[in-house]
Write an enzyme that holds these catalytic residues in place. Structure first.
Site, short mmCIF file in Angstrom:
data_model
loop_
_atom_site.label_atom_id
_atom_site.label_comp_id
_atom_site.label_asym_id
_atom_site.label_seq_id
_atom_site.Cartn_x
_atom_site.Cartn_y
_atom_site.Cartn_z
N GLY A 94 -4.93 -1.42 1.42
CA GLY A 94 -4.99 -0.10 2.73
C GLY A 94 -5.30 -0.67 3.77
O GLY A 94 -5.63 -1.79 3.97
N GLY A 130 -13.05 -5.09 10.00
CA GLY A 130 -12.12 -3.90 10.75
C GLY A 130 -11.61 -4.33 12.00
O GLY A 130 -10.91 -3.40 12.91
N ARG A 180 0.07 -0.54 17.91
CA ARG A 180 1.52 -0.89 17.18
C ARG A 180 2.30 0.45 16.85
O ARG A 180 1.62 1.61 16.59
CB ARG A 180 1.25 -1.38 15.88
CG ARG A 180 2.54 -1.85 15.02
CD ARG A 180 2.14 -2.87 14.01
NE ARG A 180 1.62 -2.42 12.66
CZ ARG A 180 1.34 -3.33 11.97
NH1 ARG A 180 1.57 -4.42 11.81
NH2 ARG A 180 0.52 -2.59 10.93
N ARG A 187 5.23 0.72 2.96
CA ARG A 187 5.34 -0.40 2.38
C ARG A 187 5.75 -0.27 1.06
O ARG A 187 5.56 0.53 0.26
CB ARG A 187 4.17 -1.22 2.64
CG ARG A 187 3.44 -1.46 4.08
CD ARG A 187 1.94 -1.35 4.07
NE ARG A 187 1.28 -0.92 5.27
CZ ARG A 187 1.16 -1.92 6.22
NH1 ARG A 187 1.34 -3.37 5.88
NH2 ARG A 187 0.60 -1.71 7.46
N ASP A 256 2.66 -5.88 0.43
CA ASP A 256 1.96 -5.14 1.63
C ASP A 256 2.68 -5.34 2.99
O ASP A 256 2.11 -4.53 3.85
CB ASP A 256 0.52 -5.15 1.24
CG ASP A 256 -0.06 -6.44 1.60
OD1 ASP A 256 0.32 -7.28 0.86
OD2 ASP A 256 -0.70 -6.58 2.50
N ASP A 266 3.76 -6.75 10.30
CA ASP A 266 2.50 -7.40 9.98
C ASP A 266 2.97 -9.04 10.18
O ASP A 266 2.94 -9.79 9.44
CB ASP A 266 2.08 -7.37 8.52
CG ASP A 266 1.58 -6.04 8.45
OD1 ASP A 266 1.01 -5.25 9.46
OD2 ASP A 266 0.91 -5.85 7.34
P1 AMP Z 1 -2.84 -8.82 6.19
O1 AMP Z 1 -3.16 -10.18 5.83
O2 AMP Z 1 -3.32 -8.54 7.94
O3 AMP Z 1 -1.62 -8.20 6.04
O4 AMP Z 1 -3.85 -8.13 5.86
C1 AMP Z 1 -4.12 -7.85 4.21
C2 AMP Z 1 -5.12 -6.86 3.73
O5 AMP Z 1 -6.74 -7.42 4.40
C3 AMP Z 1 -5.04 -5.53 4.61
O6 AMP Z 1 -5.54 -4.69 3.58
C4 AMP Z 1 -5.82 -5.38 5.75
O7 AMP Z 1 -6.00 -4.04 6.05
C5 AMP Z 1 -7.09 -6.25 5.27
N1 AMP Z 1 -7.84 -7.03 6.59
C6 AMP Z 1 -7.25 -7.56 7.08
N2 AMP Z 1 -8.24 -7.95 8.18
C7 AMP Z 1 -9.18 -7.37 8.09
C8 AMP Z 1 -10.57 -7.13 8.73
N3 AMP Z 1 -10.69 -7.99 9.65
N4 AMP Z 1 -11.16 -6.30 8.41
C9 AMP Z 1 -11.00 -5.52 7.43
N5 AMP Z 1 -9.79 -5.68 6.65
C10 AMP Z 1 -8.98 -6.39 6.96
MG MG Z 2 -0.75 -6.72 6.04
#
Ligand code: AMP
Ligand code: MG
Length: 500
Positions: A94, A130, A180, A187, A256, A266
């Site tokens: 998510g 976040g 964005r 996805r 994802d 992404d």
């Molecule tokens: P990503 O590698 O950016 O595609 O992220 C993979 C998952 O990790 C997704 O569910 C993102 O929302 C979550 N995520 C990545 N970075 C953070 C963050 N700094 N805080 C919270 N969730 C994160």
């Molecule tokens: Mg991602």
């Protein structure tokens, strides 16, 4: 005396995702930040979306782009999805740091999501904060806008702001928020989220929604869900071919991070390859090379298999037996490789100036790639210099991309013979080649310099200069151009980081 009236920001939101059942998302507002400051606003994209770019640049606009103010009509939410990360299934990921502000219908009549990335924690944040740090925000801005300028389907950058609040990664980094724009943020992992819970009703609602939004013609097919699968396969085969033809390495092709719309999404530890090397990996977390350059078509096929699996119960609900559902999915998936190969071959023909088809073209292009690999030839520059060689001027410049120029010159003789069969004048071939072989891609060392200047010295001038240089990637550039020159050995970026 003139008075200046500050324009008020109005975003013509028209939201549909927020009307889906509650289990599709969590309604959550962004967490305010202390001191939003605009880094960049994409004026052209804003106008396309029906948003006044001048209003976006005001304090009010900055507040909206930072999540400090909720614009009228926005219904902020975090989307639920699952995903296979490096082959391991995670049933709930998510939006852990993204916030969908809402959707707008742009001047092309299509619907687009506007999403903040780095807008604060959500129920999906797990242990994350976040937030986003400045480096990855600038990287996504540059890389996604560059891909758009190159003509590759992609999410877009509407804006970036700094927050005035540091985030902790390996070290303290300036915090930033990226805005964005995407055709949607659906996805493969969104389908997996409902499939994993055996929530057939949710799956059907999602599939109907995806069809209406991205594959409306599938609704009229005898088997709409099958037609939908075919559509996604088709677009993703074309997309990965585009990546391969540009030397683009996504870096994190998890399910994802694989869009239903067929857009590149992404941007994490992605990179344009410099010296051509099929096994090239930049991402620091891709230890086994799962998402190496040459594995990308297979990785995408694997992801599409996961999508097909989620749809099997819908095929059955619509009247197929289990066996029939399985063979339908297999038939659809079998189309991926030929579609990809055809798209790649057509693309590499364009790169070589071959506007007609000859049975030996695949061998000719493969032989070039083979000597590029053994000579560590720069991917972007070699192909761009082929345009000159095709125009009848010397092929010495292209040859200099090769450690052993003789390897290229020998290949070039065969290529020139093949070019002689082309009915079109050389000038036309060269012109067409220039549209397939960019002069400028965001080279890794330039992206890194830009990020360092911004993060360490709050200097954004090289970011804006690089953004400008990559905005017309196919145009000729005068003289010795720093944006075209490959990194010197000591400048080479060896690894990229996702920075989450
Ligand atoms: P990503 O590698 O950016 O595609 O992220 C993979 C998952 O990790 C997704 O569910 C993102 O929302 C979550 N995520 C990545 N970075 C953070 C963050 N700094 N805080 C919270 N969730 C994160
Ligand atoms: Mg991602």
């Amino acid at each position: 005396m003139s008075t200046t009236v500050t324009p008020t920001l109005s975003i013509p939101f028209s939201n549909t995702y927020a009307t889906l059942p509650a289990r599709f998302y969590a309604g959550v507002t962004p967490t305010p930040v202390p001191h939003p400051q605009i880094i960049a606003v994409n004026d052209e994209l804003a106008t396309f979306l029906g948003i006044d770019p001048i209003a976006l640049r005001t304090a009010e606009g900055a507040a909206v782009l930072a999540g400090n103010r909720i614009a009228t009509g926005s219904s902020p939410l975090a989307q639920a999805y699952a995903g296979h990360q490096f082959g391991h299934f995670v049933p709930q990921l998510g939006d852990g740091r993204a916030n969908l502000l809402g959707e707008v219908v742009a001047t092309d009549g299509q619907r687009y999501d506007i999403q903040l990335k780095g807008a604060g924690p959500t129920p999906f944040s797990r242990r994350g904060d976040g937030r986003a740090s400045l480096g990855p925000v600038l990287r996504e801005y540059l890389l996604s806008e560059s891909m758009a300028a190159l003509g590759v389907p992609t999410t877009r950058a509407l804006a970036a702001v700094t927050t005035g609040e540091p985030v902790y990664r390996d070290t303290l980094q300036p915090g930033a928020i990226f805005t964005r724009v995407a055709s949607s943020h659906l996805r493969v992992g969104t389908f997996q989220f409902f499939a994993a819970q055996q929530d057939l009703e949710g799956l059907r609602i999602l599939a109907d929604y995806a069809i209406a939004r991205h594959y409306p013609q599938a609704a009229h097919a005898t088997q709409p869900f099958r037609a939908f699968l075919d559509g996604v396969i088709n677009r993703q085969a074309a997309l990965v071919a585009r990546w391969m033809l540009l030397g683009f390495i996504h870096g994190v092709m998890n399910t994802d991070n694989t869009s239903i719309s067929g857009e590149t999404i992404d941007y994490g530890p992605c990179a344009f390859m410099e010296a051509y090397e099929p096994a090239k990996v930049y991402s620091s977390i891709d230890h086994r090379g799962r998402y190496a350059y040459s594995n990308q078509p297979a990785a995408m096929h694997w992801n599409l298999c996961r999508l097909a699996e989620t749809l099997l119960p819908l095929f059955v609900e619509d009247g197929a037996t289990q066996d029939q559902a399985m063979s339908m999915a297999q038939d659809s998936l079998a189309a991926f490789v030929p579609q990809y190969e055809q798209a790649f071959l057509a693309g590499i023909r364009r790169k070589l100036g071959l506007l007609t088809e000859h049975k030996d073209d695949a061998a000719l292009s493969n032989d070039l790639l083979t000597i590029m690999a053994s000579n560590q030839a720069d991917f972007t520059l070699t192909f761009r210099l082929l345009c000159e060689a095709a125009s009848g001027s010397s092929d010495q410049a292209a040859a200099r991309c090769f450690r052993n120029p003789g390897d290229f010159l020998a290949w070039s003789v065969r290529w020139q013979q093949r070019l002689a069969d082309e009915p079109a004048p050389r000038a036309d071939l060269t012109l067409a080649m220039k549209q397939a072989n960019p002069a400028v891609v965001p080279r890794n060392h330039l992206v890194q310099d830009t990020i360092d200047a911004a993060a360490q010295h709050a200097n954004f001038s090289s970011f804006h200069a690089l953004l400008q240089a990559t905005s017309r990637p196919y145009a000729d550039r005068a003289g010795v151009d720093p944006y075209q020159v490959p990194a010197r050995p000591e400048q080479c970026v060896l690894q990229t980081f996702c920075g989450t």
